[in-house]
Each structure stands twice: as structure tokens, then as C-alpha cells.
Design a protein around this motif. Structure first.
Motif, PDB file in Angstrom:
ATOM      1  N   GLN A 159      40.577 -14.397  88.070  1.00 46.81           N
ATOM      2  CA  GLN A 159      40.987 -14.599  86.678  1.00 46.81           C
ATOM      3  C   GLN A 159      41.958 -13.532  86.214  1.00 46.81           C
ATOM      4  OE1 GLN A 159      37.181 -14.549  84.595  1.00 46.81           O
ATOM      5  NE2 GLN A 159      37.158 -16.792  84.571  1.00 46.81           N
ATOM      6  N   ILE A 160      42.746 -13.929  85.223  1.00 45.31           N
ATOM      7  CA  ILE A 160      43.546 -13.007  84.418  1.00 45.31           C
ATOM      8  C   ILE A 160      43.149 -13.283  82.977  1.00 45.31           C
ATOM      9  CG2 ILE A 160      45.857 -12.404  83.591  1.00 45.31           C
ATOM     10  CD1 ILE A 160      46.916 -13.093  86.379  1.00 45.31           C
ATOM     11  N   ILE A 161      42.836 -12.226  82.243  1.00 49.06           N
ATOM     12  CA  ILE A 161      42.416 -12.372  80.851  1.00 49.06           C
ATOM     13  C   ILE A 161      43.438 -11.680  79.957  1.00 49.06           C
ATOM     14  CG2 ILE A 161      40.616 -11.865  79.158  1.00 49.06           C
ATOM     15  CD1 ILE A 161      38.650 -11.902  81.595  1.00 49.06           C
ATOM     16  N   ILE A 162      43.900 -12.411  78.962  1.00 40.47           N
ATOM     17  CA  ILE A 162      44.878 -11.903  77.998  1.00 40.47           C
ATOM     18  C   ILE A 162      44.226 -11.987  76.630  1.00 40.47           C
ATOM     19  CG2 ILE A 162      47.174 -12.232  76.993  1.00 40.47           C
ATOM     20  CD1 ILE A 162      47.667 -13.940  79.697  1.00 40.47           C
ATOM     21  N   ASN A 163      44.163 -10.858  75.928  1.00 41.35           N
ATOM     22  CA  ASN A 163      43.551 -10.914  74.604  1.00 41.35           C
ATOM     23  C   ASN A 163      44.286 -10.032  73.601  1.00 41.35           C
ATOM     24  OD1 ASN A 163      42.358  -8.684  76.041  1.00 41.35           O
ATOM     25  ND2 ASN A 163      40.874  -8.521  74.407  1.00 41.35           N
ATOM     26  N   LEU A 164      44.175 -10.445  72.354  1.00 44.56           N
ATOM     27  CA  LEU A 164      44.828  -9.742  71.257  1.00 44.56           C
ATOM     28  C   LEU A 164      43.979  -8.561  70.818  1.00 44.56           C
ATOM     29  CD1 LEU A 164      46.031 -12.748  69.055  1.00 44.56           C
ATOM     30  CD2 LEU A 164      47.089 -11.736  71.084  1.00 44.56           C
ATOM     31  N   GLN A 165      44.652  -7.503  70.414  1.00 46.89           N
ATOM     32  CA  GLN A 165      44.007  -6.317  69.865  1.00 46.89           C
ATOM     33  C   GLN A 165      44.657  -6.010  68.510  1.00 46.89           C
ATOM     34  OE1 GLN A 165      41.341  -4.668  71.208  1.00 46.89           O
ATOM     35  NE2 GLN A 165      41.342  -6.357  72.664  1.00 46.89           N
ATOM     36  N   PRO A 166      44.289  -6.790  67.471  1.00 48.54           N
ATOM     37  CA  PRO A 166      44.943  -6.645  66.163  1.00 48.54           C
ATOM     38  C   PRO A 166      44.922  -5.239  65.569  1.00 48.54           C
ATOM     39  CG  PRO A 166      43.675  -8.674  66.226  1.00 48.54           C
ATOM     40  CD  PRO A 166      43.336  -7.904  67.479  1.00 48.54           C
ATOM     41  N   PRO A 167      43.824  -4.481  65.660  1.00 45.08           N
ATOM     42  CA  PRO A 167      43.863  -3.153  65.036  1.00 45.08           C
ATOM     43  C   PRO A 167      44.946  -2.238  65.615  1.00 45.08           C
ATOM     44  CG  PRO A 167      41.606  -3.749  65.603  1.00 45.08           C
ATOM     45  CD  PRO A 167      42.507  -4.774  66.223  1.00 45.08           C
ATOM     46  N   LEU A 168      45.278  -2.466  66.891  1.00 41.19           N
ATOM     47  CA  LEU A 168      46.287  -1.636  67.567  1.00 41.19           C
ATOM     48  C   LEU A 168      47.659  -2.298  67.630  1.00 41.19           C
ATOM     49  CD1 LEU A 168      44.042  -0.527  70.571  1.00 41.19           C
ATOM     50  CD2 LEU A 168      44.546   0.767  68.485  1.00 41.19           C
ATOM     51  N   HIS A 169      47.744  -3.547  67.173  1.00 39.64           N
ATOM     52  CA  HIS A 169      48.970  -4.338  67.290  1.00 39.64           C
ATOM     53  C   HIS A 169      49.412  -4.437  68.748  1.00 39.64           C
ATOM     54  CE1 HIS A 169      50.372  -4.009  62.829  1.00 39.64           C
ATOM     55  NE2 HIS A 169      49.132  -4.447  62.948  1.00 39.64           N
ATOM     56  N   GLU A 170      48.436  -4.661  69.630  1.00 43.17           N
ATOM     57  CA  GLU A 170      48.704  -4.777  71.059  1.00 43.17           C
ATOM     58  C   GLU A 170      48.154  -6.087  71.610  1.00 43.17           C
ATOM     59  OE1 GLU A 170      48.628  -0.045  72.292  1.00 43.17           O
ATOM     60  OE2 GLU A 170      47.031  -1.338  73.044  1.00 43.17           O
ATOM     61  N   VAL A 171      48.643  -6.426  72.796  1.00 40.98           N
ATOM     62  CA  VAL A 171      48.090  -7.503  73.613  1.00 40.98           C
ATOM     63  C   VAL A 171      47.657  -6.842  74.906  1.00 40.98           C
ATOM     64  CG1 VAL A 171      48.624  -9.617  74.881  1.00 40.98           C
ATOM     65  CG2 VAL A 171      49.578  -9.269  72.603  1.00 40.98           C
ATOM     66  N   TRP A 172      46.438  -7.127  75.325  1.00 41.84           N
ATOM     67  CA  TRP A 172      45.925  -6.546  76.564  1.00 41.84           C
ATOM     68  C   TRP A 172      45.828  -7.613  77.634  1.00 41.84           C
ATOM     69  CZ3 TRP A 172      41.194  -3.063  74.900  1.00 41.84           C
ATOM     70  CH2 TRP A 172      41.657  -2.030  74.081  1.00 41.84           C
ATOM     71  N   MET A 173      46.087  -7.206  78.878  1.00 37.49           N
ATOM     72  CA  MET A 173      45.940  -8.107  80.007  1.00 37.49           C
ATOM     73  C   MET A 173      45.101  -7.415  81.072  1.00 37.49           C
ATOM     74  SD  MET A 173      48.770 -10.084  82.371  1.00 37.49           S
ATOM     75  CE  MET A 173      49.352  -8.671  83.298  1.00 37.49           C
ATOM     76  N   ALA A 174      44.096  -8.138  81.573  1.00 39.47           N
ATOM     77  CA  ALA A 174      43.268  -7.648  82.680  1.00 39.47           C
ATOM     78  C   ALA A 174      43.479  -8.565  83.871  1.00 39.47           C
ATOM     79  CB  ALA A 174      41.802  -7.633  82.270  1.00 39.47           C
ATOM     80  N   ALA A 175      43.838  -7.962  84.998  1.00 37.54           N
ATOM     81  CA  ALA A 175      44.072  -8.694  86.238  1.00 37.54           C
ATOM     82  C   ALA A 175      43.451  -7.893  87.375  1.00 37.54           C
ATOM     83  CB  ALA A 175      45.580  -8.878  86.465  1.00 37.54           C
TER      84      ALA A 175
END
Length: 109
Positions: free
Chosen positions: A50-66
């Protein structure tokens, strides 16, 4: 960047990932299962990785785990850039999806 600008850009990114998965599934034998729950998209490949992409609104970031690691991206006004390497989100997603699926896959805006 204010909250609304972040949410708009981040939602466009998640939608483009989902649409790219649909296109890839139509054009190849990749069979990517893209599941979205709120601000998170999970891409599951035929080998169950899997690859997981999620929003991090408090930081104004998008994170990706691979399999290759975890990455944090910030919007620079044009593209989402990794906060450590400066790499473009789509280039990293293409690299990791290709590695995890063992097929050449192409993601882009």
C-alpha cells in the motif's frame, strides 16, 4: 497560504490521484484499488502493498507513506514539494507506485 487555499489545493491533489488510478486501471493491468476515507487515500496494489496519502490540515501538508518511507509535502504555489528533498509529489508517487507494483506507472497533475 490560508486554510481555504490549502484545502482547495489538497483536495485537488487527492482527486487527481484517484483519477490517475482510474486511468491507470483502464490502460494497464495494474489493478490499483484506490479507497478514499475523508482526507486519506489508500492505494492497494495487487501484491497487497500500500501507499497511503493523507492530509495534515494543521500543518498545511500532505503526507505520503510508502515502502520507501514517509514524506511530507507543502504547496509552493505551483506543486507539492517534499519538505526534505524538494522532490515533486507526483515524481515520488510515480517512483514508489512503480516500485511497489513492479510495473511502470505514471502519476501527474
Amino acid at each position: 497560504m490560508n486554510e481555504l487555499e490549502y484545502l482547495d489545493a489538497a483536495e485537488k491533489l487527492l482527486l487527481s490521484v484517484e483519477q490517475a488510478c482510474d486511468r491507470i486501471n483502464d490502460d494497464t493491468d495494474a489493478d490499483i484499488d484506490a479507497q478514499r476515507v475523508g482526507g486519506m487515500v489508500t492505494l492497494t496494489f495487487s501484491n497487497r502493498s500500500q501507499i497511503i496519502i493523507n492530509l495534515q490540515p494543521p500543518l498545511h501538508e500532505v503526507w505520503m507513506a510508502a515502502k520507501s518511507g514517509g514524506y511530507h509535502y507543502k504547496w509552493d504555489g505551483k506543486v507539492w514539494r517534499d519538505t526534505k528533498t524538494g522532490n515533486d509529489f507526483y515524481a515520488d508517487l510515480t517512483r514508489d507506485a512503480t516500485a511497489q507494483s513492479a510495473m511502470k506507472l505514471l502519476f501527474g497533475a
